[in-house]
Scaffold this motif. Structure first.
Motif, short mmCIF file in Angstrom:
data_model
loop_
_atom_site.label_atom_id
_atom_site.label_comp_id
_atom_site.label_asym_id
_atom_site.label_seq_id
_atom_site.Cartn_x
_atom_site.Cartn_y
_atom_site.Cartn_z
N GLY A 38 0.79 -1.24 0.08
CA GLY A 38 0.07 -0.07 0.16
C GLY A 38 0.91 1.11 0.26
O GLY A 38 0.25 2.30 -0.27
N ASP A 39 2.19 1.06 0.29
CA ASP A 39 2.98 2.38 0.41
C ASP A 39 3.77 2.48 -0.87
O ASP A 39 4.23 3.71 -1.11
CB ASP A 39 4.20 2.09 1.65
N ASP A 40 3.33 1.59 -1.87
CA ASP A 40 4.30 1.70 -3.39
C ASP A 40 3.62 2.80 -3.90
O ASP A 40 2.52 3.24 -3.94
CB ASP A 40 3.92 0.33 -3.88
N CYS A 49 8.95 0.47 -3.99
CA CYS A 49 7.97 -0.47 -2.96
C CYS A 49 8.85 -0.34 -1.58
O CYS A 49 9.62 -1.32 -1.26
CB CYS A 49 8.10 -1.68 -3.46
N PRO A 50 8.48 0.52 -0.86
CA PRO A 50 9.02 0.70 0.59
C PRO A 50 9.22 -0.60 1.45
O PRO A 50 10.26 -0.94 1.90
CB PRO A 50 8.65 1.88 1.08
N ASP A 51 8.07 -1.34 1.64
CA ASP A 51 8.06 -2.32 2.51
C ASP A 51 8.73 -3.39 2.12
O ASP A 51 9.35 -4.22 2.77
CB ASP A 51 6.51 -2.47 3.10
N LEU A 52 8.48 -3.70 0.70
CA LEU A 52 9.27 -4.94 0.30
C LEU A 52 10.75 -4.79 0.15
O LEU A 52 11.48 -5.76 0.76
CB LEU A 52 9.03 -4.90 -1.19
N GLY A 68 15.81 2.17 9.83
CA GLY A 68 15.05 0.96 9.39
C GLY A 68 14.77 0.78 7.84
O GLY A 68 14.54 -0.34 7.50
N TRP A 69 14.71 1.85 7.07
CA TRP A 69 14.61 1.83 5.80
C TRP A 69 15.83 2.20 4.98
O TRP A 69 16.72 2.72 5.49
CB TRP A 69 13.34 2.41 5.34
N GLY A 70 16.13 2.03 3.74
CA GLY A 70 17.31 2.09 2.83
C GLY A 70 18.38 1.43 3.59
O GLY A 70 18.52 0.49 4.30
N TRP A 90 12.41 15.51 -1.64
CA TRP A 90 11.79 15.13 -0.42
C TRP A 90 11.99 13.89 0.10
O TRP A 90 11.69 13.28 1.24
CB TRP A 90 10.30 15.93 -0.44
N PHE A 91 11.70 12.78 -0.84
CA PHE A 91 11.69 11.27 -0.88
C PHE A 91 13.02 11.14 -1.00
O PHE A 91 13.68 10.80 -2.26
CB PHE A 91 10.82 10.77 -1.54
N ARG A 92 13.91 10.60 0.02
CA ARG A 92 15.42 10.48 -0.16
C ARG A 92 15.65 9.11 -0.75
O ARG A 92 15.34 8.11 -0.12
CB ARG A 92 16.10 10.48 1.26
N LEU A 93 16.45 9.05 -1.79
CA LEU A 93 16.88 7.93 -2.38
C LEU A 93 18.35 7.95 -2.56
O LEU A 93 19.11 8.61 -3.11
CB LEU A 93 16.24 8.12 -3.96
N PHE A 152 -0.31 8.07 0.38
CA PHE A 152 0.64 7.56 1.60
C PHE A 152 1.71 8.14 1.72
O PHE A 152 1.99 8.75 2.77
CB PHE A 152 0.61 6.11 1.54
N GLN A 153 2.67 8.51 0.55
CA GLN A 153 3.97 8.86 1.10
C GLN A 153 3.93 10.39 0.98
O GLN A 153 4.88 10.89 1.89
CB GLN A 153 4.96 8.60 -0.22
N ASP A 154 3.00 11.17 0.64
CA ASP A 154 2.70 12.49 0.94
C ASP A 154 2.43 12.63 2.55
O ASP A 154 3.03 13.57 3.17
CB ASP A 154 1.63 13.12 0.13
N PHE A 156 2.97 10.35 4.87
CA PHE A 156 4.25 9.92 5.75
C PHE A 156 5.56 10.62 5.58
O PHE A 156 6.07 10.79 6.74
CB PHE A 156 4.38 8.14 5.43
N VAL A 157 5.70 10.82 4.60
CA VAL A 157 7.20 11.47 4.32
C VAL A 157 7.03 13.07 4.22
O VAL A 157 7.77 13.84 5.18
CB VAL A 157 7.86 10.97 3.12
N LYS A 158 6.41 13.52 2.93
CA LYS A 158 6.37 14.83 2.92
C LYS A 158 5.60 15.64 3.98
O LYS A 158 6.17 16.80 4.36
CB LYS A 158 5.57 15.28 1.58
N1 FO1 Z 1 10.97 7.44 4.85
C1 FO1 Z 1 11.24 8.97 5.28
O1 FO1 Z 1 10.70 9.46 6.58
N2 FO1 Z 1 11.92 9.75 4.62
C2 FO1 Z 1 12.27 9.42 3.48
O2 FO1 Z 1 13.12 10.16 2.67
C3 FO1 Z 1 12.13 8.09 2.91
C4 FO1 Z 1 12.85 7.55 1.99
C5 FO1 Z 1 12.52 6.25 1.73
C6 FO1 Z 1 13.18 5.47 0.53
C7 FO1 Z 1 13.04 4.21 0.18
C8 FO1 Z 1 12.45 3.38 1.00
O3 FO1 Z 1 12.21 2.23 0.65
C9 FO1 Z 1 11.51 3.95 2.01
C10 FO1 Z 1 11.89 5.28 2.44
N3 FO1 Z 1 11.17 5.82 3.35
C11 FO1 Z 1 11.28 7.12 3.88
C12 FO1 Z 1 10.45 5.20 4.39
C13 FO1 Z 1 9.01 4.89 3.84
O4 FO1 Z 1 8.58 5.93 3.47
C14 FO1 Z 1 8.43 4.06 4.97
O5 FO1 Z 1 9.48 2.94 5.20
C15 FO1 Z 1 7.10 3.04 4.41
O6 FO1 Z 1 6.57 3.71 3.32
C16 FO1 Z 1 6.19 3.20 5.56
O7 FO1 Z 1 6.74 2.02 6.30
#
Ligand code: FO1
Length: 316
Positions: A38-40, A49-52, A68-70, A90-93, A152-154, A156-158
């Motif tokens: 759902g976060d994709d 696909c953040p959770d995958l 926990g991510w990246g 805004w979405f860090r890659l 979702f990402q708007d 959760f992140v933005k």
């Molecule tokens: N979460 C953030 O809070 N800021 C980010 O810039 C960010 C980048 C990002 C890139 C790749 C990825 O797989 C996850 C990332 N996340 C980031 C986390 C992501 O938004 C969340 O992990 C999930 O969507 C909810 O668990």
């Protein structure tokens, strides 16, 4: 358990860590991790696909331990160069993380399924356990607020989870199918237990339960155990407790358990919430009280082993 399979439902960082604990205890043929999609979203033309990815990076030991991510030890040259060009940052890659998004995107464009791509990426990362998307069909989570809907990402992140939520939608779920590996395990009667990992109930687990067939499976005669992400009235990570409060629900293990009424047979709660165990048991739930705060791999593994033993008791 011969060829029987434990199905773990996971999303987010807490879910990935618990699933990793299960993978430390169970061999690949006895575990299937169905991950939230759902976060994709598609960002700058890349399918993300953040959770995958969080589950894959956690299993391969390369997840950033802070966020926990990246990827741990990541470099950010592409982001810096993008900033110079006035692109969205805004979405860090990270530079290494980008490779995952590039490879997934080009394989999707070539017609491969998300399940097959995830299998390929996992294998490339040396992962033997089965990490699968709950569906190959995009089912984006929509966050509802009093000022309107948010992707979702708007949210959760933005917007850093600031807006008060009023509800959630999983657009397209009714028309989606479980991914082929999950459907095969479901229809083949191979799943003999399910563990709902300590993920956010609203935006990590509910989107998984929304895929047709998944709830029916959990309501069948297999034992289902939910591990609480709420510890001592708050969430270890992420906005779960804030969301509960905004929905008018006190962030307690009792209310967490209530969310899975009719689905979970057992609940795993942390030692700090031991006083709540009796109430839960009075409501017909089996309860395991243990250390659920996964600060180390050792605790991850012990929580998984305890939860599996608890689930096996329920099967009996
Ligand atoms: N979460 C953030 O809070 N800021 C980010 O810039 C960010 C980048 C990002 C890139 C790749 C990825 O797989 C996850 C990332 N996340 C980031 C986390 C992501 O938004 C969340 O992990 C999930 O969507 C909810 O668990």
């Amino acid at each position: 358990m011969s060829d029987m399979v434990c199905l773990a439902l996971a999303g987010g960082v807490g879910g990935a860590r618990m699933a990793h604990g299960l993978a430390m205890v169970l061999p690949p043929e006895e575990l299937m991790v169905a991950v939230n999609i759902g976060d994709d979203f598609t960002h700058m033309g890349l399918r993300i696909c953040p959770d995958l990815d969080t589950v894959m990076y956690t299993f391969s030991g390369q997840a950033d331990p802070e966020t926990g991510w990246g990827i741990e030890g990541e470099t950010w040259n592409a982001m810096a160069a993008l900033e110079n060009l006035g692109g969205p940052t805004w979405f860090r890659l990270g530079d290494r993380d980008l490779a995952t998004h590039l490879e997934r995107t080009q394989r999707l464009a070539a017609g491969e399924t998300l399940s097959d791509i995830t299998q390929h990426l996992s294998a490339a990362l040396g992962i033997h356990h089965r990490i699968i998307p709950v569906s190959d069909t995009p089912v984006p989570t929509v966050v509802e607020t009093k000022d309107g809907d948010l992707a979702f990402q708007d949210y959760f992140v933005k917007l850093q989870c600031d807006p008060a939520v009023t509800g959630f939608r999983f657009d397209g779920a009714s028309g989606a199918m479980p991914s082929p590996p999950l459907l095969d395990a479901m229809t083949g009667g191979k799943i003999d237990a399910a563990i709902i990992c300590p993920s956010n109930p609203y935006v990590s687990i509910d989107p998984v339960l929304a895929i047709p067939g998944v709830q029916e499976l959990l309501k069948s005669d297999i034992p289902v155990v939910a591990v609480s992400p709420i510890v001592g009235g708050t969430a270890i990570k992420g906005p779960a407790a804030k969301m509960m409060a905004e929905l008018g629900i006190a962030p307690s293990v009792a209310n967490f358990a209530n969310h899975y009424r009719g689905i979970a047979d057992g609940i795993v709660i942390d030692i700090v919430d031991e006083a709540d165990a009796e109430t839960l048991r009075d409501n017909g739930l089996h309860v395991l009280v243990t250390d659920t705060v996964m600060t180390t791999d050792v605790i991850r593994k012990s929580l998984a082993a305890d939860t599996l033993a608890f689930t096996a008791q329920l099967r009996g």
